[in-house]
Design an enzyme around this catalytic site. Structure first.
Site, PDB file in Angstrom:
ATOM      1  CD  GLU A 363      -3.330  -1.062   1.437  1.00  0.00           C
ATOM      2  OE1 GLU A 363      -3.763   0.077   1.630  1.00  0.00           O
ATOM      3  OE2 GLU A 363      -4.030  -2.096   1.540  1.00  0.00           O
TER       4      GLU A 363
HETATM    5  N1  CAA Z   1      -4.821  10.873  -2.829  1.00  0.00           N
HETATM    6  C1  CAA Z   1      -5.600  11.382  -3.806  1.00  0.00           C
HETATM    7  N2  CAA Z   1      -5.112  11.631  -5.039  1.00  0.00           N
HETATM    8  C2  CAA Z   1      -3.810  11.353  -5.269  1.00  0.00           C
HETATM    9  C3  CAA Z   1      -2.958  10.822  -4.293  1.00  0.00           C
HETATM   10  C4  CAA Z   1      -3.512  10.575  -3.027  1.00  0.00           C
HETATM   11  N3  CAA Z   1      -2.786  10.050  -2.027  1.00  0.00           N
HETATM   12  N4  CAA Z   1      -1.733  10.641  -4.835  1.00  0.00           N
HETATM   13  C5  CAA Z   1      -1.812  11.058  -6.105  1.00  0.00           C
HETATM   14  N5  CAA Z   1      -3.055  11.476  -6.381  1.00  0.00           N
HETATM   15  C6  CAA Z   1      -3.590  11.999  -7.637  1.00  0.00           C
HETATM   16  C7  CAA Z   1      -2.962  13.351  -7.981  1.00  0.00           C
HETATM   17  O1  CAA Z   1      -3.689  14.403  -7.386  1.00  0.00           O
HETATM   18  C8  CAA Z   1      -3.076  13.350  -9.498  1.00  0.00           C
HETATM   19  O2  CAA Z   1      -4.403  13.625  -9.883  1.00  0.00           O
HETATM   20  P1  CAA Z   1      -4.818  14.899 -10.810  1.00  0.00           P
HETATM   21  O3  CAA Z   1      -3.909  14.858 -11.985  1.00  0.00           O
HETATM   22  O4  CAA Z   1      -6.241  14.645 -11.103  1.00  0.00           O
HETATM   23  O5  CAA Z   1      -4.573  16.078  -9.938  1.00  0.00           O
HETATM   24  C9  CAA Z   1      -2.838  11.892  -9.855  1.00  0.00           C
HETATM   25  O6  CAA Z   1      -3.151  11.141  -8.692  1.00  0.00           O
HETATM   26  C10 CAA Z   1      -1.418  11.596 -10.280  1.00  0.00           C
HETATM   27  O7  CAA Z   1      -0.595  12.010  -9.239  1.00  0.00           O
HETATM   28  P2  CAA Z   1       0.948  12.302  -9.412  1.00  0.00           P
HETATM   29  O8  CAA Z   1       1.178  13.221 -10.562  1.00  0.00           O
HETATM   30  O9  CAA Z   1       1.463  12.719  -8.077  1.00  0.00           O
HETATM   31  O10 CAA Z   1       1.482  10.840  -9.831  1.00  0.00           O
HETATM   32  P3  CAA Z   1       2.911  10.203  -9.762  1.00  0.00           P
HETATM   33  O11 CAA Z   1       3.056   9.320 -10.921  1.00  0.00           O
HETATM   34  O12 CAA Z   1       3.956  11.243  -9.507  1.00  0.00           O
HETATM   35  O13 CAA Z   1       2.871   9.194  -8.458  1.00  0.00           O
HETATM   36  C11 CAA Z   1       2.364   8.234  -6.348  1.00  0.00           C
HETATM   37  C12 CAA Z   1       2.034   9.286  -7.428  1.00  0.00           C
HETATM   38  C13 CAA Z   1       1.951   8.893  -5.039  1.00  0.00           C
HETATM   39  C14 CAA Z   1       3.831   7.880  -6.243  1.00  0.00           C
HETATM   40  C15 CAA Z   1       1.506   6.993  -6.658  1.00  0.00           C
HETATM   41  O14 CAA Z   1       1.930   6.392  -7.851  1.00  0.00           O
HETATM   42  C16 CAA Z   1       1.502   5.966  -5.543  1.00  0.00           C
HETATM   43  O15 CAA Z   1       0.790   6.126  -4.554  1.00  0.00           O
HETATM   44  N6  CAA Z   1       2.297   4.846  -5.668  1.00  0.00           N
HETATM   45  C17 CAA Z   1       2.235   3.761  -4.723  1.00  0.00           C
HETATM   46  C18 CAA Z   1       1.284   2.703  -5.211  1.00  0.00           C
HETATM   47  C19 CAA Z   1       0.669   1.924  -4.096  1.00  0.00           C
HETATM   48  O16 CAA Z   1       0.438   2.420  -3.006  1.00  0.00           O
HETATM   49  N7  CAA Z   1       0.326   0.681  -4.367  1.00  0.00           N
HETATM   50  C20 CAA Z   1      -0.379  -0.127  -3.457  1.00  0.00           C
HETATM   51  C21 CAA Z   1      -1.048  -1.275  -4.167  1.00  0.00           C
HETATM   52  S1  CAA Z   1      -2.372  -2.004  -3.226  1.00  0.00           S
HETATM   53  C22 CAA Z   1      -1.650  -2.901  -2.024  1.00  0.00           C
HETATM   54  O17 CAA Z   1      -0.458  -2.840  -1.836  1.00  0.00           O
HETATM   55  C23 CAA Z   1      -2.609  -3.723  -1.166  1.00  0.00           C
HETATM   56  C24 CAA Z   1      -1.950  -4.575  -0.186  1.00  0.00           C
HETATM   57  O18 CAA Z   1      -0.775  -4.768  -0.200  1.00  0.00           O
HETATM   58  C25 CAA Z   1      -2.694  -5.243   0.849  1.00  0.00           C
HETATM   59  P1  FAD Z   2       9.386  -0.858  -6.474  1.00  0.00           P
HETATM   60  O1  FAD Z   2       8.396   0.153  -6.847  1.00  0.00           O
HETATM   61  O2  FAD Z   2      10.192  -1.464  -7.567  1.00  0.00           O
HETATM   62  O3  FAD Z   2      10.369  -0.234  -5.389  1.00  0.00           O
HETATM   63  C1  FAD Z   2      11.652  -0.791  -5.071  1.00  0.00           C
HETATM   64  C2  FAD Z   2      12.333   0.168  -4.064  1.00  0.00           C
HETATM   65  O4  FAD Z   2      12.554   1.444  -4.679  1.00  0.00           O
HETATM   66  C3  FAD Z   2      11.468   0.442  -2.825  1.00  0.00           C
HETATM   67  O5  FAD Z   2      12.301   0.596  -1.703  1.00  0.00           O
HETATM   68  C4  FAD Z   2      10.804   1.764  -3.139  1.00  0.00           C
HETATM   69  O6  FAD Z   2      10.420   2.501  -2.005  1.00  0.00           O
HETATM   70  C5  FAD Z   2      11.935   2.470  -3.906  1.00  0.00           C
HETATM   71  N1  FAD Z   2      11.413   3.505  -4.798  1.00  0.00           N
HETATM   72  C6  FAD Z   2      10.677   3.340  -5.934  1.00  0.00           C
HETATM   73  N2  FAD Z   2      10.377   4.533  -6.472  1.00  0.00           N
HETATM   74  C7  FAD Z   2      10.905   5.472  -5.660  1.00  0.00           C
HETATM   75  C8  FAD Z   2      10.929   6.908  -5.652  1.00  0.00           C
HETATM   76  N3  FAD Z   2      10.306   7.636  -6.602  1.00  0.00           N
HETATM   77  N4  FAD Z   2      11.586   7.541  -4.673  1.00  0.00           N
HETATM   78  C9  FAD Z   2      12.197   6.839  -3.688  1.00  0.00           C
HETATM   79  N5  FAD Z   2      12.211   5.491  -3.630  1.00  0.00           N
HETATM   80  C10 FAD Z   2      11.573   4.825  -4.583  1.00  0.00           C
HETATM   81  N6  FAD Z   2      -0.478  -4.686  -4.792  1.00  0.00           N
HETATM   82  C11 FAD Z   2      -1.769  -4.610  -5.195  1.00  0.00           C
HETATM   83  O7  FAD Z   2      -2.088  -3.903  -6.142  1.00  0.00           O
HETATM   84  N7  FAD Z   2      -2.727  -5.312  -4.541  1.00  0.00           N
HETATM   85  C12 FAD Z   2      -2.450  -6.118  -3.491  1.00  0.00           C
HETATM   86  O8  FAD Z   2      -3.360  -6.729  -2.934  1.00  0.00           O
HETATM   87  C13 FAD Z   2      -1.107  -6.224  -3.060  1.00  0.00           C
HETATM   88  N8  FAD Z   2      -0.767  -7.050  -2.037  1.00  0.00           N
HETATM   89  C14 FAD Z   2       0.548  -7.260  -1.759  1.00  0.00           C
HETATM   90  C15 FAD Z   2       0.920  -8.254  -0.834  1.00  0.00           C
HETATM   91  C16 FAD Z   2       2.255  -8.541  -0.621  1.00  0.00           C
HETATM   92  C17 FAD Z   2       2.635  -9.621   0.333  1.00  0.00           C
HETATM   93  C18 FAD Z   2       3.266  -7.811  -1.309  1.00  0.00           C
HETATM   94  C19 FAD Z   2       4.728  -8.117  -1.122  1.00  0.00           C
HETATM   95  C20 FAD Z   2       2.912  -6.807  -2.174  1.00  0.00           C
HETATM   96  C21 FAD Z   2       1.562  -6.526  -2.426  1.00  0.00           C
HETATM   97  N9  FAD Z   2       1.177  -5.579  -3.363  1.00  0.00           N
HETATM   98  C22 FAD Z   2      -0.117  -5.475  -3.755  1.00  0.00           C
HETATM   99  C23 FAD Z   2       2.195  -4.839  -4.100  1.00  0.00           C
HETATM  100  C24 FAD Z   2       2.822  -3.694  -3.306  1.00  0.00           C
HETATM  101  O9  FAD Z   2       1.919  -2.633  -3.191  1.00  0.00           O
HETATM  102  C25 FAD Z   2       4.122  -3.291  -4.028  1.00  0.00           C
HETATM  103  O10 FAD Z   2       5.060  -4.330  -3.802  1.00  0.00           O
HETATM  104  C26 FAD Z   2       4.652  -1.963  -3.544  1.00  0.00           C
HETATM  105  O11 FAD Z   2       3.797  -0.903  -3.911  1.00  0.00           O
HETATM  106  C27 FAD Z   2       6.070  -1.677  -4.068  1.00  0.00           C
HETATM  107  O12 FAD Z   2       6.177  -1.894  -5.439  1.00  0.00           O
HETATM  108  P2  FAD Z   2       7.386  -2.812  -6.029  1.00  0.00           P
HETATM  109  O13 FAD Z   2       7.367  -4.079  -5.270  1.00  0.00           O
HETATM  110  O14 FAD Z   2       7.249  -2.856  -7.491  1.00  0.00           O
HETATM  111  O15 FAD Z   2       8.700  -2.029  -5.632  1.00  0.00           O
END
Ligand code: CAA
Ligand code: FAD
Length: 380
Positions: A363
């Protein structure tokens, strides 16, 4: 400012605590070791109303506030973070997104059984080449008129095999960047949809994490959430709430580590007294407790802002960033307090230490939380 919980919130906390102790503690070591998905435990959690805690009762939910959700997540995560991640994804990433942005028909068809916990949901944003850099989606949802043609691979999907409903984020118009992305509801069993391999993980080993493959899967247009091109904003807004869930999970892992350590420190003797009597151990426990309380305040603050309808983007990112650091810190200290016994499975803290690590990664990694926080600081 009121630091008192309401009677209802206290009752939720107690129910979650009782459930964790009676239903989760027995068998948690075995589930972790054998990577067994906690199916029966999730079923019972659903009976308590914990799979759709914040959903309006008219859509099958429990109509509770976000503070209650934090309290329940903390108690469940003290014992079994594999259960709490399933609960967090279903509540925060799937039910919340559908209730907030779904159509009435989508709510009737999908939200009601999800909120009741009759079926489980998954949230699919990450890909092999798009994790932190979530805008660079390679999965495509080609607009074919009446339907979208979905192609691509999603990685690391929690509830990957157990889920029946998947919210899939995919690129429809590459030229438009993040404004060309859509969020689609995909059902298990749709032709061309395949669940890939299960990951063999360091922690949360009971959680079923899978890759998913989509090969020309036809998704009806009515399964799109929100307007065309809203998918990325949908994912970001949904993840803000998700981060409160994972922050609370990290908080629970840390406070579980403290509880096990407090108990052990009063039982284990060295040099003729309980190890709790050694100042070195007292100081560890004091620091753990202080940091845990600070993490809890950040979780409550984010939850409070959400319940008040205020912007909680920064507060949620701060809670997740800090609570996940505290989870790592507290669990490492807990293993140290347990000495050699901390290094074996029977005493639980080694599992908590392994489980803690993921809270700094999913997340949004800690680095991504810092990006979210600093952008918010500049904006405001
Ligand atoms: N809340 C609301 N809107 C947001 C936001 C937030 N936290 N972060 C970005 N946005 C919106 C921006 O306002 C923008 O929208 P508009 O153009 O309409 O204004 C749009 O998103 C794009 O934003 P950026 O230009 O800032 O985009 P970016 O490419 O520079 O990256 C980022 C933004 C914050 C790094 C985003 O890519 C991010 O959050 N990355 C992490 C992904 C992540 O959290 N993955 C989790 C997967 S789910 C999971 O992990 C579940 C699990 O494990 C159990
Ligand atoms: P990368 O993005 O490749 O990052 C590698 C390293 O580089 C990290 O340390 C990161 O912080 C750093 N890095 C990358 N970009 C930057 C930057 N701009 N500045 C500074 N540092 C940076 N995803 C879903 O969509 N749904 C799920 O249900 C879900 N469940 C998950 C469950 C598990 C057990 C795991 C391991 C992952 C899960 N994920 C899920 C995915 C998870 O959200 C991603 O692994 C996470 O967002 C990181 O992406 P990545 O693994 O590609 O790492």
């Amino acid at each position: 400012m009121d630091f008192q919980l309401t009677e209802e919130q206290k009752a939720v906390q107690q129910a979650a605590r009782d459930f964790a102790q009676t239903e989760l503690l027995p068998g948690v070591i075995e589930r972790d070791e054998h990577q067994k998905f906690p199916a029966e435990q999730i079923k019972k959690l659903a009976e308590l109303g914990f799979m759709g805690m914040m959903v309006d009762p008219k859509y099958g939910g429990s109509g509770m506030d976000t503070i209650s959700y934090v309290l329940a997540m903390e108690e469940i995560s003290k014992i079994d973070a594999s259960v709490s991640v399933c609960m967090s994804v279903n509540n925060s990433l799937v039910c919340w997104g559908l209730e907030k942005f779904g159509t009435e028909a989508q709510k009737q068809k999908y939200l009601i059984p999800l909120a009741k916990g009759e079926i489980i949901g998954a949230f699919c944003l990450s890909e092999p080449e798009a994790g932190s850099d979530a805008t660079s989606q390679r999965t495509t949802a080609e607009d074919m008129g009446d339907y979208y043609l979905l192609n691509g691979t999603k990685n690391w999907i929690t509830n990957g095999n157990t889920a029946s409903v998947y919210i899939v984020i995919a690129q429809t118009d590459k030229e438009k960047g993040h404004k060309g992305i859509n969020a689609l509801i995909v059902e298990k069993g749709m032709p061309g949809f395949e669940v890939g391999k299960k990951e063999n993980k360091l922690g949360i080993r009971g959680s079923d994490t899978h890759s998913l493959m989509f090969n020309n899967v036809k998704i009806p247009k009515e399964n799109r959430i929100g307007e065309n091109g809203f998918g990325f904003n949908f994912a970001m807004k949904t993840l803000n709430g998700g981060r409160i869930g994972i922050a609370s999970q990290a908080l629970g892992i840390a406070s579980g580590a403290l509880e096990f350590s407090l108990k052990y420190a009063q039982e284990r003797k060295s040099f003729g007294k309980e190890i709790f009597q050694h100042q070195a151990i007292q100081f560890k426990l004091a620091e753990m407790a202080t940091k845990i309380d600070a993490a809890r305040m950040l979780c409550f603050k984010a939850a409070y802002l959400k319940d008040q309808g205020k912007d909680y983007t920064k507060a949620a990112a701060m809670a997740k960033l800090y609570a996940s650091e505290v989870a790592m810190y507290a669990t490492v200290e807990a293993v140290q307090i347990h000495g050699g016994y901390g290094f074996v499975k029977e005493f639980h803290v080694e599992r908590l230490m392994r489980d803690a690590k993921i809270t700094q990664i999913y997340e949004g990694t800690s680095e991504i939380q810092k990006i979210v926080i600093s952008r918010d600081l500049l904006k405001n």
